[in-house]
Design a protein around this motif. Structure first.
Motif, mmCIF file in Angstrom:
data_model
loop_
_atom_site.group_PDB
_atom_site.id
_atom_site.type_symbol
_atom_site.label_atom_id
_atom_site.label_comp_id
_atom_site.label_asym_id
_atom_site.label_seq_id
_atom_site.Cartn_x
_atom_site.Cartn_y
_atom_site.Cartn_z
ATOM 1 N N VAL A 1 0.850 -1.198 0.000
ATOM 2 C CA VAL A 1 0.000 0.000 0.000
ATOM 3 C C VAL A 1 0.883 1.245 0.000
ATOM 4 C CG1 VAL A 1 -1.736 1.278 1.286
ATOM 5 C CG2 VAL A 1 -1.857 -1.209 1.185
ATOM 6 N N MET A 2 0.508 2.229 -0.799
ATOM 7 C CA MET A 2 1.280 3.466 -0.901
ATOM 8 C C MET A 2 0.537 4.629 -0.252
ATOM 9 S SD MET A 2 2.642 5.493 -4.335
ATOM 10 C CE MET A 2 0.996 5.556 -5.062
ATOM 11 N N LEU A 3 1.235 5.392 0.575
ATOM 12 C CA LEU A 3 0.678 6.606 1.163
ATOM 13 C C LEU A 3 1.524 7.791 0.716
ATOM 14 C CD1 LEU A 3 -0.871 7.279 4.548
ATOM 15 C CD2 LEU A 3 1.063 8.715 3.898
ATOM 16 N N ILE A 4 0.864 8.789 0.170
ATOM 17 C CA ILE A 4 1.537 10.025 -0.236
ATOM 18 C C ILE A 4 1.307 11.052 0.872
ATOM 19 C CG2 ILE A 4 1.698 11.831 -1.978
ATOM 20 C CD1 ILE A 4 0.477 9.874 -3.966
ATOM 21 N N ALA A 5 2.383 11.479 1.507
ATOM 22 C CA ALA A 5 2.286 12.455 2.597
ATOM 23 C C ALA A 5 2.512 13.863 2.044
ATOM 24 C CB ALA A 5 3.305 12.139 3.686
ATOM 25 N N ALA A 6 1.669 14.798 2.497
ATOM 26 C CA ALA A 6 1.770 16.166 1.993
ATOM 27 C C ALA A 6 1.331 17.147 3.077
ATOM 28 C CB ALA A 6 0.907 16.331 0.743
ATOM 29 N N GLY A 7 1.478 18.411 2.783
ATOM 30 C CA GLY A 7 1.048 19.459 3.708
ATOM 31 C C GLY A 7 0.715 20.715 2.930
ATOM 32 N N LEU B 1 -1.896 16.429 5.021
ATOM 33 C CA LEU B 1 -2.716 15.786 3.996
ATOM 34 C C LEU B 1 -2.107 14.446 3.604
ATOM 35 C CD1 LEU B 1 -3.029 18.959 1.739
ATOM 36 C CD2 LEU B 1 -4.708 18.174 3.413
ATOM 37 N N SER B 2 -2.952 13.528 3.168
ATOM 38 C CA SER B 2 -2.440 12.239 2.715
ATOM 39 C C SER B 2 -3.387 11.634 1.681
ATOM 40 C CB SER B 2 -2.264 11.270 3.882
ATOM 41 O OG SER B 2 -3.519 10.923 4.443
ATOM 42 N N ALA B 3 -2.784 10.830 0.809
ATOM 43 C CA ALA B 3 -3.549 10.067 -0.173
ATOM 44 C C ALA B 3 -3.060 8.630 -0.095
ATOM 45 C CB ALA B 3 -3.350 10.628 -1.567
ATOM 46 N N CYS C 1 -8.055 1.962 -5.698
ATOM 47 C CA CYS C 1 -8.803 3.121 -5.210
ATOM 48 C C CYS C 1 -7.901 3.985 -4.313
ATOM 49 C CB CYS C 1 -10.054 2.690 -4.455
ATOM 50 S SG CYS C 1 -9.717 1.860 -2.896
ATOM 51 N N TRP C 2 -8.327 5.251 -4.172
ATOM 52 C CA TRP C 2 -7.586 6.213 -3.353
ATOM 53 C C TRP C 2 -8.448 6.635 -2.166
ATOM 54 C CZ3 TRP C 2 -2.594 7.781 -4.368
ATOM 55 C CH2 TRP C 2 -2.078 7.450 -5.626
ATOM 56 N N GLU C 3 -7.798 6.839 -1.030
ATOM 57 C CA GLU C 3 -8.473 7.359 0.159
ATOM 58 C C GLU C 3 -7.728 8.612 0.613
ATOM 59 O OE1 GLU C 3 -8.459 4.255 3.045
ATOM 60 O OE2 GLU C 3 -9.402 2.785 1.696
#
Length: 210
Positions: free
Chosen positions: A172-178, A188-190, A198-200
């Motif tokens: 599973v991939m999580l994109i961390a952002a702000g 923020l995260s995707a 699917c994306w959450e």
């Protein structure tokens, strides 16, 4: 007159000077011992870190010449975590992400990590818009805040890193952002689930201590 008398008494009493000298010598010796001990501890810590790296750290290269080039990472065989930090990647949002983390890493994950990051970059604009929408929903509760368009908010989002973890049989991939908007900071995260493709999305206000 009194100070002169005290000075004369001290000068005529060798035991006083011997005592003062002993105190000065003790303080000097103590300072030297503290410095020497500090240097020894530093060298000991450096030696431990070097031994740890020699025993548990392995260099890993992730290569995707079309998109990312060669990414150099370090795999900690004791913790099972792969880290690629302070790297240069293509711009995602308002800045370039500079880190990749893979939990419970195996060499078989290389292709999956690169493939999923390619998916993320291919869908970059859609991901940023959904992040901005999640951020905007948090701000709608503040009636005094004048809200900009979602597209404008999306331009402020800064992606920092990609995080991968194993969930059942998939990675599973999580994109961390702000982002910062109207002096409010957001985390923020995707999250991308490859099994369902699917994306959450999640957004959270970061409260700064007063």
């Amino acid at each position: 007159m009194i100070m002169m008398t005290v000075f004369m008494q001290l000068s005529l009493n060798p035991s006083v000077w011997i005592g003062l000298g002993a105190i000065v010598l003790f303080c000097l010796t103590l300072s030297i011992l503290i410095i020497v001990n500090s240097v020894r501890n530093k060298h000991s810590q450096q030696k431990k870190e070097q031994e740890y790296r020699e025993n548990y750290i392995r260099r890993v290269k992730l290569s995707d010449m079309l998109m990312f080039g060669t990414i150099e990472a370090e795999f900690d065989t004791l913790t099972g975590i792969l880290k690629a930090e302070n790297i240069r990647m293509p711009k995602f949002g308002a800045q370039m992400p500079n880190a990749i983390f893979v939990d419970n890493y195996t060499d078989a994950d290389n292709e999956t990590v690169l493939r999923q990051m390619n998916i993320a970059y291919a869908e970059q604009q859609d991901i940023l818009m959904h992040m901005a929408e999640a951020m905007r929903r948090l701000m709608e509760t503040d009636e005094e805040m004048e809200l900009a368009a979602v597209s404008e908010m999306a331009e402020q989002i800064m992606v920092t890193d990609f995080q991968f973890s194993h969930s059942q049989d998939s990675l599973v991939m999580l994109i961390a952002a702000g982002a910062e908007y109207n002096n409010v900071t957001f985390s923020l995260s995707a999250l991308y689930r490859p099994d369902s493709e699917c994306w959450e999305y999640e957004a959270e206000k970061i409260e700064c201590p007063i």
